[in-house]
Design an enzyme around this catalytic site. Structure first.
Site, short mmCIF file in Angstrom:
data_model
loop_
_atom_site.label_atom_id
_atom_site.label_comp_id
_atom_site.label_asym_id
_atom_site.label_seq_id
_atom_site.Cartn_x
_atom_site.Cartn_y
_atom_site.Cartn_z
N ARG A 178 7.11 -5.34 3.56
CA ARG A 178 5.79 -5.93 3.42
C ARG A 178 5.59 -6.01 1.92
O ARG A 178 5.53 -4.99 1.23
CB ARG A 178 4.72 -5.07 4.09
CG ARG A 178 3.36 -5.83 4.14
CD ARG A 178 2.43 -5.47 3.07
NE ARG A 178 1.84 -4.18 3.29
CZ ARG A 178 0.72 -3.95 4.03
NH1 ARG A 178 0.04 -4.96 4.51
NH2 ARG A 178 0.27 -2.73 4.19
N GLU A 211 -5.20 -11.67 7.83
CA GLU A 211 -6.09 -10.51 7.73
C GLU A 211 -7.35 -10.82 6.95
O GLU A 211 -8.04 -9.93 6.49
CB GLU A 211 -5.34 -9.30 7.12
CG GLU A 211 -4.57 -9.60 5.85
CD GLU A 211 -3.74 -8.41 5.36
OE1 GLU A 211 -3.86 -7.31 5.90
OE2 GLU A 211 -2.96 -8.61 4.40
N ASP A 254 -7.59 -4.76 7.51
CA ASP A 254 -8.25 -5.76 6.67
C ASP A 254 -9.02 -6.76 7.53
O ASP A 254 -10.10 -7.21 7.12
CB ASP A 254 -7.23 -6.49 5.79
CG ASP A 254 -6.99 -5.75 4.48
OD1 ASP A 254 -7.98 -5.37 3.83
OD2 ASP A 254 -5.83 -5.55 4.12
N HIS A 314 0.81 -1.22 0.00
CA HIS A 314 0.00 0.00 0.00
C HIS A 314 0.84 1.27 0.00
O HIS A 314 0.29 2.37 -0.17
CB HIS A 314 -0.94 0.01 1.21
CG HIS A 314 -2.00 -1.05 1.13
ND1 HIS A 314 -2.93 -1.10 0.13
CD2 HIS A 314 -2.26 -2.11 1.94
CE1 HIS A 314 -3.72 -2.14 0.31
NE2 HIS A 314 -3.34 -2.78 1.39
C1 3PY Z 1 -3.94 -3.97 7.53
O1 3PY Z 1 -4.14 -3.38 8.59
O2 3PY Z 1 -4.79 -4.63 6.94
C2 3PY Z 1 -2.64 -3.90 6.92
O3 3PY Z 1 -2.37 -4.62 6.00
C3 3PY Z 1 -1.67 -2.89 7.39
O4 3PY Z 1 -1.41 -1.97 6.38
MG MG Z 2 -3.94 -5.40 5.01
#
Ligand code: 3PY
Ligand code: MG
Length: 256
Positions: free
Chosen positions: A71, A147, A173, A46
């Site tokens: 990441r 997530e 997420d 992101h």
């Molecule tokens: C989330 O919180 O989903 C993440 O991937 C952090 O950016």
């Molecule tokens: Mg995420």
């Protein structure tokens, strides 16, 4: 090979503290690398960071004691190879929802016979040292992001994937997956219970439990919950907060 500071910190039973970078700037990486973070995570999913900028940010970090982590943008063997070849010492793979996905991720990070990573570590070897090839399989830290609901359901089988060091929760997420608003520190019971369960099961399995945090107090709370890897606030949030406070002081002063 240069030892991975994350493994040394975990061996001492301490938590790893990570900066979280979304702004594409080697100078920013160098500045944050001069602070007291253990690692700096470049957000290639992101964040606004290209491959060339990733390379330059890792180079900037290598003048500091803060270690390079990424990441990843996704679970793609070519992308993972390029980020490792650029010198990432630890990688977090987003959206892992099954043991098969976790196994594919770990395989992409390791050389034959343990995995399918293609050989030519170029800058990874410059940073890591001449014995990079024989040591990289074990030195590089590999974390699967949990997530999604499927990821939560498959947690135990994901944790059982050989070579996976642990998990990293994406709380935004995850909240969305439970039909809740995307925030890092949700107080929705379903979300807080899922996060607590993931942390407890992961630590019980002897693996690393990491999570993204919105700031220092949240990071301290997560560590007290049992997490042993936390991001302590992202570059955009830190810069915004500092700028907001700074200009507010001046404007308040002018009103007096
Ligand atoms: C989330 O919180 O989903 C993440 O991937 C952090 O950016
Ligand atoms: Mg995420």
């Amino acid at each position: 090979m240069r030892p991975n500071v994350m493994r040394e910190i975990w061996q001492r039973g301490e938590p790893v503290l990570s900066a979280w970078l979304s702004i594409p700037s080697p100078l920013l990486a160098e500045i944050l690398g001069q602070m007291d973070y253990d690692v700096a995570t470049l957000d290639l999913q992101h964040g606004m960071i290209s491959f060339e900028q990733t390379l330059h940010m890792f180079q900037a970090l290598s003048s500091t004691s803060t270690m390079p982590m990424a990441r990843l943008a996704g679970n793609d063997v070519t992308h993972i190879g390029r980020v490792l070849d650029a010198g990432a010492y630890s990688v977090i793979c987003p959206m892992i929802s099954s043991a098969a996905e976790a196994a594919a991720f770990v395989s992409a990070c390791r050389y034959h016979p343990l995995g399918t990573r293609s050989y030519a570590p170029v800058r990874g070897q410059l940073y890591g040292g001449a014995d990079y090839y024989p040591r990289a399989n074990e030195e590089i830290v590999k974390l699967a992001m949990i997530e999604t609901r499927a990821g939560v359901d498959a947690l135990d089988s994901i944790l059982a994937v050989e070579g996976l060091d642990g998990v990293f929760i994406g709380p935004n997420d995850l909240a969305v997956a439970y039909g809740k608003p995307p925030v890092s520190e949700s107080d929705e019971p379903e979300v807080t219970e899922a996060i607590a369960r993931i942390c407890a099961r992961t630590r019980a399995a002897g693996k690393v439990a990491g999570i993204l945090c919105s700031g220092p107090q949240a990071a301290l709370k997560r560590i007290s919950q049992g997490f042993n890897l936390v991001s302590t606030g992202g570059d955009i949030g830190l810069l915004s907060a500092a700028a907001r406070n700074s200009i507010a002081v001046v404007r308040d002063g002018l009103r007096k």
